[in-house]
Design a protein around this motif. Structure first.
Motif, PDB file in Angstrom:
ATOM      1  N   UNK A  71       1.626  -0.120   1.755  1.00 42.28           N
ATOM      2  CA  UNK A  71       3.018  -0.563   1.886  1.00 42.28           C
ATOM      3  C   UNK A  71       3.345  -1.681   0.910  1.00 42.28           C
ATOM      4  N   UNK A  72       2.313  -2.304   0.324  1.00 47.53           N
ATOM      5  CA  UNK A  72       2.518  -3.399  -0.624  1.00 47.53           C
ATOM      6  C   UNK A  72       2.339  -2.943  -2.065  1.00 47.53           C
ATOM      7  N   UNK A  73       2.334  -1.636  -2.299  1.00 47.16           N
ATOM      8  CA  UNK A  73       2.070  -1.117  -3.639  1.00 47.16           C
ATOM      9  C   UNK A  73       3.070  -1.638  -4.670  1.00 47.16           C
ATOM     10  N   UNK A  74       4.309  -1.876  -4.257  1.00 45.12           N
ATOM     11  CA  UNK A  74       5.307  -2.385  -5.199  1.00 45.12           C
ATOM     12  C   UNK A  74       5.034  -3.804  -5.650  1.00 45.12           C
ATOM     13  N   UNK A  75       4.391  -4.601  -4.788  1.00 52.56           N
ATOM     14  CA  UNK A  75       4.064  -5.990  -5.109  1.00 52.56           C
ATOM     15  C   UNK A  75       2.841  -6.414  -4.298  1.00 52.56           C
ATOM     16  N   UNK A  86       0.856  -8.860  -4.798  1.00 54.79           N
ATOM     17  CA  UNK A  86       0.475 -10.269  -4.924  1.00 54.79           C
ATOM     18  C   UNK A  86       0.268 -10.959  -3.573  1.00 54.79           C
ATOM     19  N   UNK A  87       1.084 -10.711  -2.539  1.00 52.32           N
ATOM     20  CA  UNK A  87       0.807 -11.363  -1.251  1.00 52.32           C
ATOM     21  C   UNK A  87      -0.584 -11.034  -0.702  1.00 52.32           C
ATOM     22  N   UNK A  88      -1.084  -9.833  -0.991  1.00 50.80           N
ATOM     23  CA  UNK A  88      -2.432  -9.488  -0.536  1.00 50.80           C
ATOM     24  C   UNK A  88      -3.491 -10.207  -1.366  1.00 50.80           C
ATOM     25  N   UNK A  89      -3.223 -10.391  -2.641  1.00 42.61           N
ATOM     26  CA  UNK A  89      -4.130 -11.186  -3.477  1.00 42.61           C
ATOM     27  C   UNK A  89      -4.224 -12.609  -2.943  1.00 42.61           C
ATOM     28  N   UNK A  90      -3.100 -13.195  -2.604  1.00 42.32           N
ATOM     29  CA  UNK A  90      -3.091 -14.569  -2.098  1.00 42.32           C
ATOM     30  C   UNK A  90      -3.834 -14.671  -0.765  1.00 42.32           C
ATOM     31  N   UNK A  91      -3.670 -13.652   0.084  1.00 40.65           N
ATOM     32  CA  UNK A  91      -4.393 -13.638   1.362  1.00 40.65           C
ATOM     33  C   UNK A  91      -5.892 -13.465   1.125  1.00 40.65           C
ATOM     34  N   UNK A  92      -6.254 -12.593   0.214  1.00 38.89           N
ATOM     35  CA  UNK A  92      -7.662 -12.373  -0.126  1.00 38.89           C
ATOM     36  C   UNK A  92      -8.284 -13.661  -0.660  1.00 38.89           C
ATOM     37  N   UNK A  93      -7.554 -14.372  -1.509  1.00 40.51           N
ATOM     38  CA  UNK A  93      -8.075 -15.623  -2.069  1.00 40.51           C
ATOM     39  C   UNK A  93      -8.297 -16.673  -0.986  1.00 40.51           C
ATOM     40  N   UNK A  94      -7.389 -16.757  -0.038  1.00 41.48           N
ATOM     41  CA  UNK A  94      -7.526 -17.734   1.048  1.00 41.48           C
ATOM     42  C   UNK A  94      -8.749 -17.452   1.906  1.00 41.48           C
ATOM     43  N   UNK A  95      -8.953 -16.182   2.242  1.00 40.12           N
ATOM     44  CA  UNK A  95     -10.056 -15.841   3.136  1.00 40.12           C
ATOM     45  C   UNK A  95     -11.401 -15.877   2.418  1.00 40.12           C
ATOM     46  N   UNK A 103      -6.865  -5.244 -11.391  1.00 38.27           N
ATOM     47  CA  UNK A 103      -7.652  -4.245 -12.107  1.00 38.27           C
ATOM     48  C   UNK A 103      -8.925  -3.866 -11.369  1.00 38.27           C
ATOM     49  N   UNK A 104      -9.567  -4.835 -10.727  1.00 40.12           N
ATOM     50  CA  UNK A 104     -10.903  -4.592 -10.189  1.00 40.12           C
ATOM     51  C   UNK A 104     -10.970  -4.457  -8.671  1.00 40.12           C
ATOM     52  N   UNK A 105      -9.950  -4.903  -7.972  1.00 43.24           N
ATOM     53  CA  UNK A 105      -9.932  -4.767  -6.506  1.00 43.24           C
ATOM     54  C   UNK A 105      -8.873  -3.754  -6.080  1.00 43.24           C
ATOM     55  N   UNK A 106      -7.641  -4.011  -6.425  1.00 41.08           N
ATOM     56  CA  UNK A 106      -6.546  -3.141  -6.007  1.00 41.08           C
ATOM     57  C   UNK A 106      -6.699  -1.727  -6.591  1.00 41.08           C
ATOM     58  N   UNK A 107      -7.161  -1.627  -7.835  1.00 46.08           N
ATOM     59  CA  UNK A 107      -7.281  -0.317  -8.484  1.00 46.08           C
ATOM     60  C   UNK A 107      -8.730   0.204  -8.487  1.00 46.08           C
ATOM     61  N   UNK A 108      -9.586  -0.420  -7.701  1.00 46.52           N
ATOM     62  CA  UNK A 108     -10.973   0.025  -7.644  1.00 46.52           C
ATOM     63  C   UNK A 108     -11.048   1.430  -7.057  1.00 46.52           C
ATOM     64  N   UNK A 109     -11.899   2.302  -7.613  1.00 52.04           N
ATOM     65  CA  UNK A 109     -11.931   3.691  -7.122  1.00 52.04           C
ATOM     66  C   UNK A 109     -12.362   3.846  -5.675  1.00 52.04           C
ATOM     67  N   UNK A 110     -13.083   2.880  -5.107  1.00 51.36           N
ATOM     68  CA  UNK A 110     -13.473   2.980  -3.703  1.00 51.36           C
ATOM     69  C   UNK A 110     -12.437   2.385  -2.754  1.00 51.36           C
ATOM     70  N   UNK A 111     -11.538   1.546  -3.273  1.00 51.61           N
ATOM     71  CA  UNK A 111     -10.563   0.884  -2.404  1.00 51.61           C
ATOM     72  C   UNK A 111      -9.593   1.915  -1.837  1.00 51.61           C
ATOM     73  N   UNK A 112      -9.391   1.884  -0.532  1.00 48.89           N
ATOM     74  CA  UNK A 112      -8.508   2.830   0.151  1.00 48.89           C
ATOM     75  C   UNK A 112      -7.326   2.072   0.731  1.00 48.89           C
ATOM     76  N   UNK A 113      -6.225   2.096   0.004  1.00 49.36           N
ATOM     77  CA  UNK A 113      -5.037   1.342   0.422  1.00 49.36           C
ATOM     78  C   UNK A 113      -4.405   1.923   1.672  1.00 49.36           C
TER      79      UNK A 113
END
Length: 306
Positions: A165-169, A171-180, A200-210
């Motif tokens: 649901x955050x595919x358009x933006x 960044x809020x998930x990046x900020x949450x990931x950084x905090x945790x 490039x390496x987390x959001x678009x990782x081939x194993x990551x299942x959004x």
């Protein structure tokens, strides 16, 4: 049989992943993921994957680099794996030696490695001058048949959304990931500061299942999440489960992970894996509540050089 150690080639991805799956069956590894990680390693990591080869067969591998995203200076890592059916031929010793020489050339002073908690592995590390530090558990859940806790209705003001649901933006998930990630237990800390590299390496990782990653949103703000990885063979792994400090103590991480596990089962996943530092009592308790069982333990070893 002569064993040689060399840098990887593009065609080595399948053999590299095969060794990793055999040595650590509790972690997801595919040729696509291996090749992706080689291609997208951060330049500051000076990443150098190696393989041990005997008569044309890859029998060992090593992931070698600098902990560039850690506040600790001059830390390097070398994780060496040898196929269980090919041990005793010197591949581990050759990989360890080549890894250490490279890291020292790159300026590393503290060399870190993870090994499975088995007597032979511990003796190997200690013979090479390493001292044990902390440990971590691998855990497994039989998603095909084990009962999961019932799904719970989120409390008022809380909504569960897939990461997709955050595919358009994102960044809020990046900020949450950084905090945790900032206060995750460990002896080498990690600071997430590069959004483009995370994309490039987390959001678009081939194993990551959004689609199977669940985010708990409180009054419109991402507050907790459980990141899912899948390998296309029915295996599901938790990449990270965490809650932003301001929202802790409300059971949001448990809520998100339960939702993700239920949806993973519906999607056809049959095995779930995760890992926890042995000192992370709260997360171990949560995973026990879900039905996870410890299937192996890793020990962190370090050697000071220079």
């Amino acid at each position: 049989m002569t064993v040689i150690v060399r840098d990887v080639r593009p065609e080595d991805a399948e053999g590299f992943a095969r060794v990793r799956r055999a040595a650590l069956p509790f972690m997801l590894a595919t040729p696509e993921q291996v090749a992706f990680d080689w291609a997208h390693a951060h330049p500051d990591a000076r990443y150098r994957p190696l393989v041990a080869e005997a008569d044309g067969e890859i029998i060992g591998s090593a992931q070698v680099g600098l902990a560039y995203d850690s506040p600790q200076e001059n830390a390097g890592y070398a994780n060496v794996y040898v196929h269980p059916e090919r041990r005793g031929r010197g591949a581990g010793t050759l990989l360890a030696r080549a890894s250490e020489e490279y890291l020292v050339e790159q300026g590393a002073k503290d060399l870190y490695t993870w090994i499975l908690d088995e007597p032979g592995n511990r003796a190997f590390a200690e013979r090479h001058g390493y001292a044990s530090r902390r440990s971590a558990h691998f855990l497994r859940l039989d998603l095909a048949s084990a009962p999961l806790p019932p799904l719970q209705e989120p409390p008022a003001g809380v909504e569960l959304r897939p990461a997709a649901a955050f595919a358009g933006d994102p960044r809020p998930l990046f900020e949450l990931d950084a905090l945790t990630t900032a206060d995750e237990p460990g002896d080498v800390g990690t600071e997430l500061a590069d959004y483009d590299h995370w994309l490039a390496t987390t959001w678009r990782h081939p194993l990551f299942d959004a689609e199977l990653t669940t985010v708990a949103v409180v009054d419109g703000v991402p507050a907790a999440f459980s990141a899912a990885r899948t390998d296309g063979t029915g295996r599901y792994g938790t990449g990270m489960t965490g809650t932003a400090p301001a929202f802790r103590g409300r059971g949001l991480a448990k809520l998100a992970k339960n939702d993700s596990l239920h949806r993973a089962r519906v999607a056809g996943c049959t095995e779930a894996f995760t890992g926890n530092d042995t000192g992370n009592g709260p997360m171990l308790a949560i995973n026990k509540w879900f039905g996870y069982e410890i299937c192996a333990t890793e020990v962190r070893y370090v050697r000071r050089v220079g």
